[in-house]
Every structure is written in C-alpha cells, then in structure tokens.
Design a protein around this motif. Sequence first.
Motif, PDB file in Angstrom:
ATOM      1  N   ASP A  67      37.345  -9.081  22.245  1.00  0.00           N
ATOM      2  CA  ASP A  67      37.676  -7.991  22.857  1.00  0.00           C
ATOM      3  C   ASP A  67      36.732  -7.456  24.022  1.00  0.00           C
ATOM      4  N   LEU A  68      35.442  -7.383  23.916  1.00  0.00           N
ATOM      5  CA  LEU A  68      34.484  -7.080  24.610  1.00  0.00           C
ATOM      6  C   LEU A  68      34.438  -7.963  26.007  1.00  0.00           C
ATOM      7  N   VAL A  69      34.512  -9.449  25.835  1.00  0.00           N
ATOM      8  CA  VAL A  69      34.657 -10.200  27.139  1.00  0.00           C
ATOM      9  C   VAL A  69      36.050  -9.947  27.946  1.00  0.00           C
ATOM     10  N   LEU A  70      37.236  -9.865  27.253  1.00  0.00           N
ATOM     11  CA  LEU A  70      38.390  -9.586  27.802  1.00  0.00           C
ATOM     12  C   LEU A  70      38.451  -8.173  28.534  1.00  0.00           C
ATOM     13  N   SER A  71      37.665  -7.392  28.021  1.00  0.00           N
ATOM     14  CA  SER A  71      37.453  -6.130  28.783  1.00  0.00           C
ATOM     15  C   SER A  71      36.556  -6.018  30.073  1.00  0.00           C
ATOM     16  N   ALA A 126      22.187 -14.041  31.080  1.00  0.00           N
ATOM     17  CA  ALA A 126      22.480 -14.512  29.777  1.00  0.00           C
ATOM     18  C   ALA A 126      23.822 -15.264  29.525  1.00  0.00           C
ATOM     19  N   SER A 127      23.875 -15.970  28.244  1.00  0.00           N
ATOM     20  CA  SER A 127      25.189 -16.599  28.068  1.00  0.00           C
ATOM     21  C   SER A 127      25.569 -15.902  26.884  1.00  0.00           C
ATOM     22  N   LEU A 128      26.676 -16.304  26.411  1.00  0.00           N
ATOM     23  CA  LEU A 128      27.638 -15.481  25.333  1.00  0.00           C
ATOM     24  C   LEU A 128      27.821 -16.178  24.018  1.00  0.00           C
ATOM     25  N   LEU A 129      28.103 -15.682  23.221  1.00  0.00           N
ATOM     26  CA  LEU A 129      28.341 -16.341  21.725  1.00  0.00           C
ATOM     27  C   LEU A 129      29.403 -15.010  21.246  1.00  0.00           C
ATOM     28  N   VAL A 130      30.672 -15.806  21.451  1.00  0.00           N
ATOM     29  CA  VAL A 130      31.774 -14.895  21.023  1.00  0.00           C
ATOM     30  C   VAL A 130      32.237 -15.089  19.867  1.00  0.00           C
ATOM     31  N   HIS A 181      15.320 -17.416  26.568  1.00  0.00           N
ATOM     32  CA  HIS A 181      16.759 -17.269  26.865  1.00  0.00           C
ATOM     33  C   HIS A 181      17.583 -16.309  26.046  1.00  0.00           C
ATOM     34  N   VAL A 182      18.447 -15.414  26.650  1.00  0.00           N
ATOM     35  CA  VAL A 182      19.090 -14.409  26.129  1.00  0.00           C
ATOM     36  C   VAL A 182      20.515 -14.871  26.119  1.00  0.00           C
ATOM     37  N   LYS A 183      21.023 -14.526  24.689  1.00  0.00           N
ATOM     38  CA  LYS A 183      22.341 -14.838  24.373  1.00  0.00           C
ATOM     39  C   LYS A 183      23.069 -13.241  23.812  1.00  0.00           C
ATOM     40  N   LEU A 184      23.921 -12.931  24.504  1.00  0.00           N
ATOM     41  CA  LEU A 184      24.775 -11.730  24.222  1.00  0.00           C
ATOM     42  C   LEU A 184      25.740 -12.098  23.067  1.00  0.00           C
ATOM     43  N   VAL A 185      25.747 -11.366  21.911  1.00  0.00           N
ATOM     44  CA  VAL A 185      26.444 -11.953  20.561  1.00  0.00           C
ATOM     45  C   VAL A 185      27.710 -10.760  20.821  1.00  0.00           C
ATOM     46  N   CYS A 186      28.879 -11.047  20.810  1.00  0.00           N
ATOM     47  CA  CYS A 186      29.909 -10.070  20.977  1.00  0.00           C
ATOM     48  C   CYS A 186      31.226 -10.515  20.411  1.00  0.00           C
TER      49      CYS A 186
END
Length: 229
Positions: A136-140, A156-160, A128-133
């Motif tokens: 502000d990136l998610v809001l953009s 992917a899922s996100l870790l924010v 599984h891939v998790k995008l770490v960010c």
Amino acid sequence: MMSVLPRDKLSQIPQDSDSEVVVLVECGSFNPVTVFHLLLLELARDVIEREEGMIVLGGLLSPVGDAYGKPGLASSKDRLKMCELATQSSTWITVCSLECNSEVFLPTWKVLMMVREDLCAYTNRTVHVKLVCGEDLVLSMSKWVPENVENLFQQASLLVMPRSSANSNGNLLDADIYKRNPEKIKLLDDSLAFNVSSSEIRYGHYTELPRRFLIIILYVLPQNRQTQE
C-alpha cells in the motif's frame, strides 16, 4: 554526522568477504508499532541472506516526525519510545530518531540517504539501503511529489510485502511505479501477506484478544491513561 544506528547492534563484516552489505530500513508512523512491523524486517532479512547472499548490517525502524502532521498521530516522543521498547530485545533491529528529532518533515529518500552515508563512512565500504514496506505504501507513491519518488529510487531499492487490502487501489504489478522501476522492487512471498494495519488496531477493529497479541508492548499514552478495575 550523528550515528543513526547504535554500533553494538551492527553485524560484523568479515574482512575477506566480498558480499554486498545492506541495511534494512522501515519508515512509517508506527502509530502504534506492532509485531508485524518487526516480523516484516525478519522476513526481509531472511530473503536477503538466503536468496541474495548479502550481509545484513542491521535493521532500522524510523518513525515519522511530528512535522508530518497526520491527523490522530501520537507524539513523536511517544512513538519513538514505543519503537525503542519493541526493539530492545532484538539483537539487530534498532530505532532511528532522525525524523522524530527534526523540526521539519524529512522525505523518505533523505532519511535513507543519511542512513547510507553514515554507515558507508562507519564501515569504510559501500552499504546498500533497502526500504522494507507494504504494498500500500508503494501504491501511494503516485500521490507523492514526483521528485521525492525519483530520489527515493536513486537512494534505495524496495522489499515489498503484498497486502490484500491494497488491491482496492490496484495491483502493484500493474502500477506505473512498478513498471518504471521493476529492477528496484522485489516482492516478498505473498503467502505471508499482512492484512493488519496500525490504524485498524488504533480504531478498535479487532477484538481485545487479537489486539493484545498484535501490539507487542503495552504503552499507554499519558492523555489516554485509564484506571483498570
């Protein structure tokens, strides 16, 4: 397909383990890479292993390529080298050159897909891939091509990590992107919120001492070399 992770930095997966296997990916300009980019991956790994009980196969920095065309962006060659120097002492974080080596812009979802497919083939199991960010990136993403956003959440899922500076664009929990994908977005501990950006460092918005601390390696771009007295 070429390997996107040096094999010597991948974690060993116990043969009898039924735990989910994940790879943590951080995409961005890294203009320049800072200590907080690496710290964000370290915190994300701690959460995944401690709270989720998953096996982290590896961590990956993926600098955007020249085709992105962002004003003031250092060359992909220089940014790739900075990331390599920054991660050389890490036992599990390395650098992906897919974007930098591409003559065309690769949307984030495509990078994550290539990473996932490569590691699934190598490990012969689901990765599984998790995008770490940062928040502000998610809001953009409200300004992204809708298809690219949809494909991203399929891959992917996100870790924010929250950022107080992101509040000027609205709170993530109130954003449509979160309301549509709540099960795909996990917020990290906001007591560790990062309010440092590469842009602020680049444009001199810190005193010299903090800048020396935040930029974890000293890499002088050829066109900006200055002789110190």
